[in-house]
Every structure is written in C-alpha cells, then in structure tokens.
Design a protein around this motif. Structure first.
Motif, PDB file in Angstrom:
ATOM      1  N   ALA A  37     -72.476 -52.091  21.682  1.00  0.00           N
ATOM      2  CA  ALA A  37     -71.433 -53.476  21.570  1.00  0.00           C
ATOM      3  C   ALA A  37     -72.248 -54.636  21.378  1.00  0.00           C
ATOM      4  CB  ALA A  37     -70.625 -53.584  22.693  1.00  0.00           C
ATOM      5  N   ALA A  38     -73.818 -54.575  21.261  1.00  0.00           N
ATOM      6  CA  ALA A  38     -74.559 -55.560  21.078  1.00  0.00           C
ATOM      7  C   ALA A  38     -74.407 -56.270  19.696  1.00  0.00           C
ATOM      8  CB  ALA A  38     -75.940 -55.429  21.346  1.00  0.00           C
ATOM      9  N   VAL A  39     -73.957 -57.412  19.345  1.00  0.00           N
ATOM     10  CA  VAL A  39     -73.624 -57.917  18.058  1.00  0.00           C
ATOM     11  C   VAL A  39     -74.894 -58.728  17.283  1.00  0.00           C
ATOM     12  CG1 VAL A  39     -71.176 -58.024  18.664  1.00  0.00           C
ATOM     13  CG2 VAL A  39     -72.771 -60.009  18.780  1.00  0.00           C
ATOM     14  N   GLN A  40     -75.898 -58.961  17.787  1.00  0.00           N
ATOM     15  CA  GLN A  40     -76.987 -59.530  17.379  1.00  0.00           C
ATOM     16  C   GLN A  40     -77.494 -58.747  16.065  1.00  0.00           C
ATOM     17  OE1 GLN A  40     -76.593 -59.202  20.465  1.00  0.00           O
ATOM     18  NE2 GLN A  40     -77.328 -60.756  21.708  1.00  0.00           N
ATOM     19  N   LYS A  41     -77.868 -59.441  14.926  1.00  0.00           N
ATOM     20  CA  LYS A  41     -78.591 -58.579  13.958  1.00  0.00           C
ATOM     21  C   LYS A  41     -79.429 -59.678  13.418  1.00  0.00           C
ATOM     22  CE  LYS A  41     -75.731 -55.090  13.639  1.00  0.00           C
ATOM     23  NZ  LYS A  41     -76.394 -53.658  14.077  1.00  0.00           N
ATOM     24  N   PRO A  42     -80.779 -59.097  13.511  1.00  0.00           N
ATOM     25  CA  PRO A  42     -82.012 -59.847  13.057  1.00  0.00           C
ATOM     26  C   PRO A  42     -81.936 -59.831  11.389  1.00  0.00           C
ATOM     27  CG  PRO A  42     -82.860 -57.742  14.083  1.00  0.00           C
ATOM     28  CD  PRO A  42     -81.248 -58.004  14.299  1.00  0.00           C
ATOM     29  N   ALA A  43     -82.655 -60.780  10.890  1.00  0.00           N
ATOM     30  CA  ALA A  43     -82.745 -60.851   9.498  1.00  0.00           C
ATOM     31  C   ALA A  43     -84.152 -59.649   9.031  1.00  0.00           C
ATOM     32  CB  ALA A  43     -83.151 -62.311   9.033  1.00  0.00           C
ATOM     33  N   VAL A  44     -84.967 -59.811   9.937  1.00  0.00           N
ATOM     34  CA  VAL A  44     -86.198 -59.142   9.585  1.00  0.00           C
ATOM     35  C   VAL A  44     -86.458 -58.389  10.961  1.00  0.00           C
ATOM     36  CG1 VAL A  44     -88.770 -59.055   8.937  1.00  0.00           C
ATOM     37  CG2 VAL A  44     -86.862 -60.683   7.866  1.00  0.00           C
ATOM     38  N   VAL A  45     -87.008 -57.360  10.895  1.00  0.00           N
ATOM     39  CA  VAL A  45     -87.590 -56.373  12.112  1.00  0.00           C
ATOM     40  C   VAL A  45     -89.229 -55.949  11.656  1.00  0.00           C
ATOM     41  CG1 VAL A  45     -87.637 -54.371  13.447  1.00  0.00           C
ATOM     42  CG2 VAL A  45     -85.657 -55.529  12.793  1.00  0.00           C
ATOM     43  N   VAL A  46     -90.221 -56.532  12.602  1.00  0.00           N
ATOM     44  CA  VAL A  46     -91.402 -56.411  12.419  1.00  0.00           C
ATOM     45  C   VAL A  46     -91.854 -55.275  13.302  1.00  0.00           C
ATOM     46  CG1 VAL A  46     -93.667 -57.247  12.430  1.00  0.00           C
ATOM     47  CG2 VAL A  46     -91.994 -58.674  11.713  1.00  0.00           C
ATOM     48  N   GLU A  47     -92.328 -53.978  12.886  1.00  0.00           N
ATOM     49  CA  GLU A  47     -93.034 -53.098  13.773  1.00  0.00           C
ATOM     50  C   GLU A  47     -94.273 -53.283  13.984  1.00  0.00           C
ATOM     51  OE1 GLU A  47     -93.813 -48.387  12.720  1.00  0.00           O
ATOM     52  OE2 GLU A  47     -92.015 -49.198  11.702  1.00  0.00           O
ATOM     53  N   CYS A  48     -94.547 -53.678  15.406  1.00  0.00           N
ATOM     54  CA  CYS A  48     -95.725 -54.216  15.738  1.00  0.00           C
ATOM     55  C   CYS A  48     -96.669 -53.019  16.405  1.00  0.00           C
ATOM     56  CB  CYS A  48     -95.590 -55.141  16.937  1.00  0.00           C
ATOM     57  SG  CYS A  48     -94.876 -56.618  16.351  1.00  0.00           S
ATOM     58  N   ARG A  49     -97.682 -52.728  15.562  1.00  0.00           N
ATOM     59  CA  ARG A  49     -98.562 -51.584  16.049  1.00  0.00           C
ATOM     60  C   ARG A  49     -99.830 -52.046  16.889  1.00  0.00           C
ATOM     61  NH1 ARG A  49     -97.932 -49.090   9.906  1.00  0.00           N
ATOM     62  NH2 ARG A  49     -95.885 -48.551  10.135  1.00  0.00           N
ATOM     63  N   SER A  50    -100.087 -53.231  16.924  1.00  0.00           N
ATOM     64  CA  SER A  50    -101.281 -53.804  17.473  1.00  0.00           C
ATOM     65  C   SER A  50    -101.144 -55.458  17.805  1.00  0.00           C
ATOM     66  CB  SER A  50    -102.527 -53.907  16.543  1.00  0.00           C
ATOM     67  OG  SER A  50    -102.103 -54.861  15.387  1.00  0.00           O
ATOM     68  N   THR A  51    -101.980 -55.665  18.758  1.00  0.00           N
ATOM     69  CA  THR A  51    -101.957 -57.272  19.130  1.00  0.00           C
ATOM     70  C   THR A  51    -101.818 -58.022  17.927  1.00  0.00           C
ATOM     71  OG1 THR A  51    -102.728 -56.799  21.533  1.00  0.00           O
ATOM     72  CG2 THR A  51    -102.852 -59.053  20.647  1.00  0.00           C
ATOM     73  N   ALA A  52    -102.802 -57.645  17.322  1.00  0.00           N
ATOM     74  CA  ALA A  52    -102.860 -58.729  15.918  1.00  0.00           C
ATOM     75  C   ALA A  52    -101.807 -58.802  15.150  1.00  0.00           C
ATOM     76  CB  ALA A  52    -104.083 -57.999  15.022  1.00  0.00           C
ATOM     77  N   ASP A  53    -100.849 -57.587  14.992  1.00  0.00           N
ATOM     78  CA  ASP A  53     -99.643 -57.412  14.168  1.00  0.00           C
ATOM     79  C   ASP A  53     -98.709 -58.578  14.942  1.00  0.00           C
ATOM     80  OD1 ASP A  53    -100.476 -55.623  12.706  1.00  0.00           O
ATOM     81  OD2 ASP A  53     -99.256 -53.822  13.825  1.00  0.00           O
TER      82      ASP A  53
END
Length: 440
Positions: A37-53
């Motif tokens: 039921a969470a209603v929050q919708k981000p504009a962008v999702v960033v898939e982080c694969r490293s600390t640098a990401d």
C-alpha cells in the motif's frame, strides 16, 4: 523532455544507461515494497552496483535539487525507501557477504538481506545477530537497532556493528568505526540511515552453540495465566533464552497466544511449555540450520499486503496489559493482523545508554502492533491498540518502527541521546539530504 527524463539524462552522464530507470521492469521491481500500500513514487530509480555509483547518484540528486532515498530490503512499512517525486538509490545489487572466519566478522553489502548474511555465515559455523525473519535488509535493521532472537546473549544487531563505509551528502566516502569518524559510527548504531548512504557494514559474528527454537500456541482463553507466568520466566531467565510472544491467528484463524522461545545454549522446551500452560501445539526443537529456520518464517509476512505498524514499549507483562492485548485482538478486522512482543534483556540491557543512540537500555518488551491484510491495513484497529497500550507504556518507542505521524513518541524515542544525534546530523548532513527513520 519531461523533468523526470531530464534528471535521468543528468544521471546517465555518470552511470550506465541501464542503471537509470524511470519506467519499465527495473523501475517496477525497485518500487515494489513489502508494504503493497506504499504510495510513494520516485521520479527516477538508480540501480547502484558499486560505491562509485552511489557517489554519482548522490551528487546527481544534489545537482538536480530532488529528494533522495535509499532502498535496501524494502521492509520499512512507511515506504521511506522511496523518494516521492525524487531519486531512489536501489542498493539491492550490493548484496555481497564476505566472511572472515578467523576474525569472526562479516563485510556485508548495503543491499544484502538477513538471509544472505545468515546463509554465508552458517557455511563457516558462525552466526550473525539479525531479526526474527530473513527477508529484511541487514542495513536497515542494524542502523535502527535490531531486536532479535539472540539479543539476550549477544546484544542488538546495532551492538554488533564494527564499522561501515558511508557515502556522505557531498558524495565523499568515509570509513566509520571506533577509530575513524567515531561520532558517525556512534550515530549509525541506532540512529538510522539519516547521515549518509551505508554501502557496506562490518559486523561481528559469533560461534553459537546449539540453537533451539520454535513456536508454542496456547488458547486465547488462557492468555492471562500464560502472560503472567511468562513474565516470571522473562524476569529470571538466562541471557541464553529470549522469548518472543504475542497474539496471532492459529491455523484455523482463531486468535491464540504465541510464545516463541529461542535458546542459544542449554534448553528445556518441554519444561517451559508446561510451565506456561497447556499448549495447543509446539514446534520447538533443536535446529540444524539457523539460517533455514529464519528463512522459513518469511512466508508469515509476504510482500504486497497492506500494512501499518504501531509500537509501544512496556516494562513487563501485567494483568492489565494482558487484558488489553486480548480485548484488542478480538477487535481485529483482518485475521492477518497480529501483536508481536519482542523481549529485550540480558547483554542488550547491559550496554550503557550513552554508548549508542538506542534510548532504552533497561529490560522491556517492545510491542509491534501489525495491521495487515490483502484489502485493508486494519489502521483503525492498530491506532486503537496503540492508544489502549499508551497508559501502560514507557516513553517513546522503537524508532525503526515509528511512522511520521507519531511525533510525541519520536520526541522520546532516543532518550538522553537526542541532543547528540541532532548535533551529529547537523555536522554530517546540514542540508537534510538523508531522511530515514524519524529523528527528534
């Protein structure tokens, strides 16, 4: 070009294109949380694969002027893993677990779940301190405190945090431990993810002897006697015995008293069951694999249901409290709603209160009021149950479970540590980039 796409293009300048999602499967899986039921919708999702990401995403969010959130296990019931209209950093790819069996430590990626850690440690005959189910993210559990079945002997999950790698609000990376950024390390052991993005944790492991655990159910009609006798057990029992309890639905849907003991040493399950009353059933037995035992509990709390949680801390079971628990259970509108009562004692209670942000270091019970169902979160029932417990409760509550709508509890959640937490927040995140569990 929409604002979302403009931000996505900004982020893609420093990341691979397939790591930045505004729609599609990558976006959909990231925003699917435990609470359906969470209603929050981000504009962008960033898939982080490293600390640098993570560094690039934090800097990109700052440049875009958008709110930022961190999604690990996704088990925060209030949906704070998602930044509504902002940028969500999906840490799930950072799920590595590296065990050092000689040093009795694990280095755990910021997106790993308890099941990942338990499984990896178990291969070396070692045990981490986690919560009672395996699908929960390790980082969120540890940073918020972390009650668990072994806390009486080994402390909270947060008490076993030796160090962390953290990306700060300006995108820099620091190591926080007893010798490096000790104030930040202090804040991370109970103050939540409010100070930076934790990309990895170093945790203490334990060579635990035989673990014996399982559930015992008693008739709801016997609740007063069971809880009274359980209070005696909890007051006099050893560190090696932690007893979770509460009221849940039996297999036939009727309410029953739950007692879930865990021994990490000599055990007497038959003696405990008989001392408390005449059980309807008992599954208590020595476990061959603690990792499998914890993972086996996950189906009790499936993803996608509507969920609301309230919490109160109690000094101990009393006749009045038992009466409240039974009376409120009878008012549930969903049979999946339940009352889970966590047992805090032993080693966890002997940590000086000033040593970590966790504000309640005396023996107590933490009540988790779980409103849950496929079509309703049973919110009126959860609110009424919390209100009925309030006259019997200690100040504050478990910060990891407090929502944004209970400021009176938040104000007391960290006890005498609130001022120091605010000072450290101002030092490491003066612009309020990070917002996780509530701070006072």
């Amino acid at each position: 070009m929409t604002a979302e796409n403009a931000v996505a293009e900004l982020l893609r300048a420093g990341l691979a294109a397939d790591q930045v999602h505004t729609t599609g499967p990558g976006y959909d899986t990231a925003v699917a949380l435990w609470n359906g039921a969470a209603v929050q919708k981000p504009a962008v999702v960033v898939e982080c694969r490293s600390t640098a990401d993570v560094q690039a995403a934090v800097r990109g969010a700052r440049e875009a002027g958008l709110p930022l959130s961190v999604r690990g296990g996704g088990h925060d019931w209030a949906g704070r893993a998602l930044a509504d209209g902002g940028i969500t950093l999906d840490l799930r790819p950072l799920d590595s677990v590296v065990i050092d069996a000689e040093r009795l430590t694990a280095v755990v990626g910021g997106g790993a779940r308890a099941n990942d850690l338990l499984g990896a440690a178990g291969k070396h005959g070692l045990t981490p301190i986690t919560g009672a189910i395996g699908a929960v993210g390790v980082t969120g559990l540890v940073l918020g405190g972390g009650y668990g079945p072994l806390s009486g002997k080994y402390g909270l999950a947060a008490d076993n945090l030796l160090g962390a790698e953290v990306v700060l609000a300006d995108g820099t990376v620091v190591r926080a431990d007893a010798g490096n950024e000790p104030d930040l390390w202090w804040a991370l052991r109970g103050g939540g993810g409010n100070f930076g993005v934790v990309t990895s944790l170093e945790l203490r492991l334990h060579a635990v002897p035989q673990i014996t655990t399982g559930m015992i159910l008693y008739p709801i009609a016997d609740a007063a006697g069971v809880f009274a006798r359980l209070a005696e057990v909890q007051a006099t029992g050893p560190d090696e015995l932690t007893v979770q309890s509460g009221v849940v639905s039996a297999p036939d849907g009727s309410p029953s008293v739950l007692v879930w003991p865990t021994w990490c040493g000599p055990a007497d399950p038959d003696g405990l069951a008989a001392r408390l009353g005449t059980p309807l059933l008992s599954t208590v037995a020595p476990v061959e694999s603690y990792a499998a035992e914890i993972a086996g509990r996950d189906p009790m709390f499936p993803n996608g249901l509507s969920i609301v949680i309230r919490t109160r801390s109690l000094a101990k079971y009393t006749p009045d409290i038992a009466e409240v628990l039974v009376a409120q259970t009878e008012k549930r509108t969903s049979p999946q709603s339940s009352l889970s009562v966590h047992h805090f004692h032993g080693a966890a209670a002997r940590v000086p209160v000033a040593d970590t942000p966790f504000g309640l270091r005396e023996n107590h019970l933490m009540v988790e009021v779980i409103g849950m169902g496929p079509d309703t979160d049973d919110r009126p029932w959860a609110d009424a149950t919390s209100a009925a417990l309030a006259p019997h409760a200690l100040p504050g509550g478990y910060a990891n479970l407090l929502g944004p709508d209970v400021p009176d509890q938040v104000a007391d959640a960290y006890g005498p540590n609130a001022a120091r937490l605010r000072e450290i927040k101002q030092r490491f995140d003066p612009d309020g980039v990070f917002s996780a569990i509530p701070l006072p």
